[in-house]
Design a protein around this motif. Structure first.
Motif, PDB file in Angstrom:
ATOM      1  N   SER A  22       0.836  -1.206   0.000  1.00 14.52           N
ATOM      2  CA  SER A  22       0.000   0.000   0.000  1.00 14.52           C
ATOM      3  C   SER A  22       0.867   1.252   0.000  1.00 14.52           C
ATOM      4  CB  SER A  22      -0.923   0.006   1.223  1.00 14.52           C
ATOM      5  OG  SER A  22      -1.812  -1.092   1.192  1.00 14.52           O
ATOM      6  N   ALA A  23       1.924   1.228   0.799  1.00 17.36           N
ATOM      7  CA  ALA A  23       2.830   2.378   0.842  1.00 17.36           C
ATOM      8  C   ALA A  23       3.502   2.593  -0.507  1.00 17.36           C
ATOM      9  CB  ALA A  23       3.884   2.169   1.935  1.00 17.36           C
ATOM     10  N   ARG A  24       3.828   1.515  -1.192  1.00 20.17           N
ATOM     11  CA  ARG A  24       4.537   1.629  -2.470  1.00 20.17           C
ATOM     12  C   ARG A  24       3.623   2.123  -3.593  1.00 20.17           C
ATOM     13  NH1 ARG A  24       9.035  -2.430  -4.521  1.00 20.17           N
ATOM     14  NH2 ARG A  24       9.881  -1.380  -2.699  1.00 20.17           N
ATOM     15  N   TYR A  25       2.449   1.555  -3.714  1.00 20.06           N
ATOM     16  CA  TYR A  25       1.620   1.836  -4.888  1.00 20.06           C
ATOM     17  C   TYR A  25       0.499   2.845  -4.649  1.00 20.06           C
ATOM     18  CZ  TYR A  25       4.080  -2.084  -6.921  1.00 20.06           C
ATOM     19  OH  TYR A  25       5.067  -2.912  -7.399  1.00 20.06           O
ATOM     20  N   LEU A  26       0.014   2.956  -3.426  1.00 18.72           N
ATOM     21  CA  LEU A  26      -1.067   3.892  -3.162  1.00 18.72           C
ATOM     22  C   LEU A  26      -0.556   5.230  -2.650  1.00 18.72           C
ATOM     23  CD1 LEU A  26      -3.691   1.499  -1.510  1.00 18.72           C
ATOM     24  CD2 LEU A  26      -3.392   2.093  -3.928  1.00 18.72           C
ATOM     25  N   LEU A  27       0.475   5.195  -1.812  1.00 18.44           N
ATOM     26  CA  LEU A  27       1.015   6.426  -1.232  1.00 18.44           C
ATOM     27  C   LEU A  27       2.312   6.882  -1.902  1.00 18.44           C
ATOM     28  CD1 LEU A  27       0.421   5.542   2.539  1.00 18.44           C
ATOM     29  CD2 LEU A  27      -1.037   6.908   1.034  1.00 18.44           C
ATOM     30  N   ARG A  28       2.902   6.021  -2.737  1.00 19.46           N
ATOM     31  CA  ARG A  28       4.170   6.313  -3.429  1.00 19.46           C
ATOM     32  C   ARG A  28       5.332   6.528  -2.448  1.00 19.46           C
ATOM     33  NH1 ARG A  28       2.525   4.509  -8.272  1.00 19.46           N
ATOM     34  NH2 ARG A  28       0.728   5.642  -9.032  1.00 19.46           N
ATOM     35  N   ARG A  30       8.178   4.800  -1.450  1.00 23.15           N
ATOM     36  CA  ARG A  30       9.002   3.645  -1.778  1.00 23.15           C
ATOM     37  C   ARG A  30       9.969   3.280  -0.641  1.00 23.15           C
ATOM     38  NH1 ARG A  30       8.548   1.722  -6.737  1.00 23.15           N
ATOM     39  NH2 ARG A  30      10.494   0.584  -6.549  1.00 23.15           N
ATOM     40  N   ARG A  31      10.535   4.283   0.006  1.00 19.02           N
ATOM     41  CA  ARG A  31      11.468   3.977   1.103  1.00 19.02           C
ATOM     42  C   ARG A  31      10.739   3.301   2.261  1.00 19.02           C
ATOM     43  NH1 ARG A  31      15.334   9.367   1.531  1.00 19.02           N
ATOM     44  NH2 ARG A  31      16.340   9.121  -0.509  1.00 19.02           N
ATOM     45  N   THR A  32       9.578   3.824   2.591  1.00 19.28           N
ATOM     46  CA  THR A  32       8.790   3.209   3.665  1.00 19.28           C
ATOM     47  C   THR A  32       8.422   1.780   3.300  1.00 19.28           C
ATOM     48  OG1 THR A  32       7.866   5.363   4.253  1.00 19.28           O
ATOM     49  CG2 THR A  32       6.682   3.412   5.032  1.00 19.28           C
ATOM     50  N   SER A  33       8.052   1.575   2.031  1.00 19.54           N
ATOM     51  CA  SER A  33       7.708   0.239   1.557  1.00 19.54           C
ATOM     52  C   SER A  33       8.889  -0.708   1.691  1.00 19.54           C
ATOM     53  CB  SER A  33       7.260   0.315   0.100  1.00 19.54           C
ATOM     54  OG  SER A  33       7.071  -0.970  -0.441  1.00 19.54           O
ATOM     55  N   THR A  34      10.074  -0.241   1.323  1.00 16.82           N
ATOM     56  CA  THR A  34      11.270  -1.079   1.409  1.00 16.82           C
ATOM     57  C   THR A  34      11.570  -1.462   2.852  1.00 16.82           C
ATOM     58  OG1 THR A  34      12.190  -0.031  -0.571  1.00 16.82           O
ATOM     59  CG2 THR A  34      13.730  -1.199   0.870  1.00 16.82           C
ATOM     60  N   VAL A  35      11.440  -0.499   3.749  1.00 21.39           N
ATOM     61  CA  VAL A  35      11.682  -0.773   5.171  1.00 21.39           C
ATOM     62  C   VAL A  35      10.697  -1.818   5.691  1.00 21.39           C
ATOM     63  CG1 VAL A  35      11.595   0.217   7.490  1.00 21.39           C
ATOM     64  CG2 VAL A  35      12.720   1.473   5.644  1.00 21.39           C
ATOM     65  N   ASP A  87       3.147  -8.638  -5.047  1.00 17.83           N
ATOM     66  CA  ASP A  87       3.452  -7.349  -5.655  1.00 17.83           C
ATOM     67  C   ASP A  87       2.791  -7.226  -7.032  1.00 17.83           C
ATOM     68  OD1 ASP A  87       5.395  -4.872  -5.552  1.00 17.83           O
ATOM     69  OD2 ASP A  87       5.618  -5.742  -7.553  1.00 17.83           O
ATOM     70  N   ARG A  88       2.926  -8.270  -7.855  1.00 20.40           N
ATOM     71  CA  ARG A  88       2.326  -8.237  -9.198  1.00 20.40           C
ATOM     72  C   ARG A  88       0.811  -8.128  -9.131  1.00 20.40           C
ATOM     73  NH1 ARG A  88       6.278 -12.315 -10.113  1.00 20.40           N
ATOM     74  NH2 ARG A  88       4.693 -13.921  -9.790  1.00 20.40           N
ATOM     75  N   HIS A  89       0.184  -8.872  -8.230  1.00 15.67           N
ATOM     76  CA  HIS A  89      -1.276  -8.843  -8.130  1.00 15.67           C
ATOM     77  C   HIS A  89      -1.770  -7.525  -7.540  1.00 15.67           C
ATOM     78  CE1 HIS A  89      -0.925 -13.124  -8.988  1.00 15.67           C
ATOM     79  NE2 HIS A  89      -2.215 -13.114  -9.253  1.00 15.67           N
TER      80      HIS A  89
END
Length: 197
Positions: A22-28, A30-35, A87-89
């Motif tokens: 959600s952090a990666r694709y909805l909020l953009r 990326r760093r938070t998503s990686t963590v 991730d793909r789905h």
């Protein structure tokens, strides 16, 4: 208690994965998503540490402790591929990404896919058995090798069966039925004339 820990770890793992995507694709973010994604193995290691503490606290060692230890092994062997699948789905469902391709069914691509599954299973089994074995010295006498003996057999058999299946696909690759068009191991579905317009 150990059952509660396993259920909590399973739920936590999926929650962390959902938050990361959600952090990666909805909020953009990326760093938070990686963590957050890095935090996925931490969930399994925390479960393992709590399992050791549970045994050291006097709990009787049983198959549930071995199951808890297997989560970390599964996370190393299958975790990355599971994250890529999710991730793909998620990308397709919520961010307009392309529809995920199914697993290849035929030809050398299918054979390669089967060897990838076998490799993941072997890695998971080896790490899981190592962690289960470590429970014995870490449990302060609460666990013995005999307690987990059946896990050695079950995981060993699972790894061997996966390797045999992959080997069979190498010797006898699965060929598509006659008249079926295949690209990269996947069946190509022809569009009807109305759908091409």
């Amino acid at each position: 208690m150990i059952v509660t820990l396993i259920v909590a770890a399973e739920i936590s793992w999926w929650i962390v994965l959902g938050l990361a995507l959600s952090a990666r694709y909805l909020l953009r973010w990326r760093r938070t998503s990686t963590v957050l994604l890095i935090g996925l193995p931490v969930v399994d290691l925390a479960l393992y540490a709590l399992t050791v503490l549970n045994l050291r606290g006097g709990a009787e060692a049983g198959w549930m402790h071995a199951l808890a230890a297997s989560y970390a092994g599964f996370s190393v062997g299958y975790g990355p591929s599971l994250v890529r699948w999710a991730d793909r789905h998620f990308l397709h469902r919520f961010a307009g990404g392309p529809k995920p391709l199914p697993s290849p069914k035929y030809g050398p691509e299918r054979t390669r896919y089967e060897w990838q599954l076998a490799g993941r299973t072997v890695v998971s089994a080896v790490i899981t058995l190592g962690l289960i074995t470590l429970l014995v010295p870490l449990s302060a006498g609460s666990a013995h090798f005999g307690t987990f003996g059946q896990w050695y057999w079950k995981l060993g058999i699972a790894a061997v069966v996966n390797v045999i299946v992959a080997g069979c696909f190498s010797i006898w690759p699965k060929e598509p039925p006659a008249g079926v068009r295949v690209e990269n191991g996947r069946v190509v579905v022809e569009q009807a004339p109305a759908e091409r317009v």
